[in-house]
Scaffold this motif. Structure first.
Motif, PDB file in Angstrom:
ATOM      1  N   ASP A   1       0.827  -1.206   0.000  1.00  0.00           N
ATOM      2  CA  ASP A   1       0.000   0.000   0.000  1.00  0.00           C
ATOM      3  C   ASP A   1       0.860   1.254   0.000  1.00  0.00           C
ATOM      4  O   ASP A   1       0.627   2.195  -0.774  1.00  0.00           O
ATOM      5  CB  ASP A   1      -0.928  -0.014   1.216  1.00  0.00           C
ATOM      6  CG  ASP A   1      -1.578   1.326   1.467  1.00  0.00           C
ATOM      7  OD1 ASP A   1      -2.554   1.653   0.769  1.00  0.00           O
ATOM      8  OD2 ASP A   1      -1.113   2.058   2.377  1.00  0.00           O
ATOM      9  N   ARG A   2       1.891   1.287   0.847  1.00  0.00           N
ATOM     10  CA  ARG A   2       2.793   2.458   0.893  1.00  0.00           C
ATOM     11  C   ARG A   2       3.592   2.586  -0.406  1.00  0.00           C
ATOM     12  O   ARG A   2       3.873   3.687  -0.868  1.00  0.00           O
ATOM     13  CB  ARG A   2       3.743   2.339   2.092  1.00  0.00           C
ATOM     14  CG  ARG A   2       3.098   2.433   3.462  1.00  0.00           C
ATOM     15  CD  ARG A   2       2.398   3.777   3.674  1.00  0.00           C
ATOM     16  NE  ARG A   2       1.080   3.826   3.070  1.00  0.00           N
ATOM     17  CZ  ARG A   2       0.479   4.935   2.679  1.00  0.00           C
ATOM     18  NH1 ARG A   2       1.092   6.094   2.780  1.00  0.00           N
ATOM     19  NH2 ARG A   2      -0.727   4.893   2.143  1.00  0.00           N
ATOM     20  N   PHE A   3       3.973   1.464  -0.995  1.00  0.00           N
ATOM     21  CA  PHE A   3       4.680   1.461  -2.281  1.00  0.00           C
ATOM     22  C   PHE A   3       3.825   2.115  -3.366  1.00  0.00           C
ATOM     23  O   PHE A   3       4.295   2.976  -4.125  1.00  0.00           O
ATOM     24  CB  PHE A   3       5.035   0.025  -2.670  1.00  0.00           C
ATOM     25  CG  PHE A   3       5.354  -0.165  -4.124  1.00  0.00           C
ATOM     26  CD1 PHE A   3       6.555   0.299  -4.655  1.00  0.00           C
ATOM     27  CD2 PHE A   3       4.459  -0.805  -4.965  1.00  0.00           C
ATOM     28  CE1 PHE A   3       6.853   0.123  -6.007  1.00  0.00           C
ATOM     29  CE2 PHE A   3       4.743  -0.986  -6.311  1.00  0.00           C
ATOM     30  CZ  PHE A   3       5.941  -0.519  -6.827  1.00  0.00           C
ATOM     31  N   MET A   4       2.558   1.743  -3.452  1.00  0.00           N
ATOM     32  CA  MET A   4       1.667   2.319  -4.453  1.00  0.00           C
ATOM     33  C   MET A   4       1.426   3.805  -4.186  1.00  0.00           C
ATOM     34  O   MET A   4       1.384   4.609  -5.121  1.00  0.00           O
ATOM     35  CB  MET A   4       0.335   1.563  -4.467  1.00  0.00           C
ATOM     36  CG  MET A   4       0.398   0.153  -5.014  1.00  0.00           C
ATOM     37  SD  MET A   4       0.941   0.090  -6.750  1.00  0.00           S
ATOM     38  CE  MET A   4      -0.269   1.153  -7.545  1.00  0.00           C
ATOM     39  N   ALA A   5       1.263   4.174  -2.901  1.00  0.00           N
ATOM     40  CA  ALA A   5       0.963   5.568  -2.557  1.00  0.00           C
ATOM     41  C   ALA A   5       2.112   6.500  -2.899  1.00  0.00           C
ATOM     42  O   ALA A   5       1.888   7.648  -3.334  1.00  0.00           O
ATOM     43  CB  ALA A   5       0.628   5.667  -1.074  1.00  0.00           C
ATOM     44  N   ILE A   6       3.346   6.046  -2.735  1.00  0.00           N
ATOM     45  CA  ILE A   6       4.509   6.904  -2.950  1.00  0.00           C
ATOM     46  C   ILE A   6       5.046   6.795  -4.374  1.00  0.00           C
ATOM     47  O   ILE A   6       5.421   7.807  -4.984  1.00  0.00           O
ATOM     48  CB  ILE A   6       5.604   6.571  -1.920  1.00  0.00           C
ATOM     49  CG1 ILE A   6       5.127   6.932  -0.511  1.00  0.00           C
ATOM     50  CG2 ILE A   6       6.907   7.300  -2.240  1.00  0.00           C
ATOM     51  CD1 ILE A   6       6.049   6.530   0.591  1.00  0.00           C
ATOM     52  N   CYS A   7       5.081   5.603  -4.910  1.00  0.00           N
ATOM     53  CA  CYS A   7       5.661   5.407  -6.244  1.00  0.00           C
ATOM     54  C   CYS A   7       4.666   5.680  -7.372  1.00  0.00           C
ATOM     55  O   CYS A   7       5.056   6.103  -8.461  1.00  0.00           O
ATOM     56  CB  CYS A   7       6.207   3.986  -6.374  1.00  0.00           C
ATOM     57  SG  CYS A   7       7.549   3.618  -5.218  1.00  0.00           S
ATOM     58  N   TYR A   8       3.383   5.446  -7.122  1.00  0.00           N
ATOM     59  CA  TYR A   8       2.358   5.660  -8.149  1.00  0.00           C
ATOM     60  C   TYR A   8       1.162   6.403  -7.540  1.00  0.00           C
ATOM     61  O   TYR A   8       0.046   5.873  -7.494  1.00  0.00           O
ATOM     62  CB  TYR A   8       1.905   4.324  -8.743  1.00  0.00           C
ATOM     63  CG  TYR A   8       3.008   3.536  -9.382  1.00  0.00           C
ATOM     64  CD1 TYR A   8       3.453   3.823 -10.679  1.00  0.00           C
ATOM     65  CD2 TYR A   8       3.633   2.501  -8.679  1.00  0.00           C
ATOM     66  CE1 TYR A   8       4.482   3.099 -11.260  1.00  0.00           C
ATOM     67  CE2 TYR A   8       4.666   1.775  -9.262  1.00  0.00           C
ATOM     68  CZ  TYR A   8       5.077   2.072 -10.549  1.00  0.00           C
ATOM     69  OH  TYR A   8       6.102   1.359 -11.120  1.00  0.00           O
ATOM     70  N   PRO A   9       1.377   7.640  -7.088  1.00  0.00           N
ATOM     71  CA  PRO A   9       0.305   8.358  -6.378  1.00  0.00           C
ATOM     72  C   PRO A   9      -0.938   8.616  -7.231  1.00  0.00           C
ATOM     73  O   PRO A   9      -2.054   8.631  -6.703  1.00  0.00           O
ATOM     74  CB  PRO A   9       0.982   9.677  -5.973  1.00  0.00           C
ATOM     75  CG  PRO A   9       2.140   9.827  -6.911  1.00  0.00           C
ATOM     76  CD  PRO A   9       2.604   8.437  -7.195  1.00  0.00           C
TER      77      PRO A   9
END
Length: 322
Positions: free
Chosen positions: A119-127
């Motif tokens: 979830d954090r990966f998607m939020a930061i890398c693909y906002p």
């Protein structure tokens, strides 16, 4: 040699401490347990009633809080009973249920932490794609998938343990029905079951750890590409709480890997269980509230609403009396 029946009882470890010391431990543990339950229930309630927190991150946080409540409730009440009495027994069926519940909740906890790293990966890398990719349906599938994987991973060893014959001493050298201590009481050779437990646990623990590491490597790369220091700091703070929770949880996991180490002073296995089932669930609500502005604002708004309702009720009561 005495063979156990399914209606027999196991004797959990005894605490040969003076009554005053046992009462002190009991009071501390009861306070810790109460704060854990209240803190996690408050998190669940705040996220549920605040529409601004209805995002994937907080959906998974609700799942983590529910697991923390269930995990600590699997161990702590019986531990409190042991401290109160100095010793205690647990039925055969109760022992098996506790053993299975502990590992089910623990492995689901690990998987939810891995999902939260994604979830954090998607939020930061693909906002821009974050809310589209992590739709409510996918979030539900990921949460249910974590429960299902943990259920499948733990059910086979539990069934095999249930079908074991136990003989000799009925004393378990632990404050709950730990599978390793149960296997020591079995009448038959359990090396293959020990190996199966290790492999299945390693699959969940190291598989989740790999996902967490890969996610955060990509997060670090994405943060380093941000030009402004404020932007980098803001991106880091969105996942700092999760990093801290993962670190604390895996410290306990490392301790459990040292359970074979002999020590006259420290039993790593018992220490790991206390850390993962009592300390971590206690700290999680504070970590996610004290380091998260959105949750803190939600708490403030809820407290303001409660105060206003209280003042309104008092004013209405005074008006009626006059």
């Amino acid at each position: 040699m005495v063979i156990f029946n399914k209606t027999d009882w196991f004797q959990l470890m005894e605490f040969h401490y003076p009554p005053v010391l046992r009462i002190t431990f009991f009071s501390v543990l009861l306070s810790t347990y109460s704060v854990t339950i209240i803190g996690n229930c408050v998190i669940i309630f705040i996220i549920s009633v605040n529409k601004h927190l209805h995002t994937p991150m907080y959906f998974f946080l609700i799942n983590l809080s529910i697991l923390d409540v269930l995990l600590t409730s699997t161990i702590t009440p019986k531990f409190l009973s042991l401290l109160a009495n100095g010793s205690g027994t647990i039925s055969y069926s109760g022992c098996m249920i506790q053993c299975y519940s502990y590992f089910l909740m623990g492995e689901t906890d690990i998987l939810i932490l891995a999902v939260m790293s994604f979830d954090r990966f998607m939020a930061i890398c693909y906002p821009l794609r974050y809310m589209t990719v992590l739709s409510p349906r996918l979030c539900l599938y990921l949460a249910l998938g974590s429960w299902a994987c943990a259920f499948v991973d733990t059910i086979a060893p539990t069934v095999l343990v249930v079908h074991l014959s136990f003989c000799g001493s009925n004393r378990i050298n632990h404050f709950f029905c730990d599978v390793d201590e149960l296997l020591k009481l079995a009448c038959t050779d359990t090396q293959y079951l020990n190996l199966l437990n290790f492999l299945l646990s390693a699959l969940i623990v190291f598989g989740s750890l790999i996902l967490i590491i890969v996610s955060y490597l990509n997060i670090i790369i994405a943060i380093l590409k941000i030009r402004s220091a404020d932007g980098r700091w803001k991106s880091f703070t969105t996942c700092s709480s999760h990093i801290l929770v993962v670190f604390i949880f895996y410290v306990g996991t490392v301790f459990m890997s040292l359970r074979s180490v002999k020590s006259s002073r420290v039993d790593f296995n018992k220490l790991a269980v206390i850390l993962n089932t009592m300390i971590t669930p206690l700290l999680n609500p504070f970590i996610y509230t004290l380091r998260n502005e959105q949750v803190k604002n939600a708490v403030r708004n809820l407290w303001t609403y409660i105060e206003n309702r209280s003042l309104h009720s008092q004013h209405t009561a005074i008006t009626r009396n006059h």
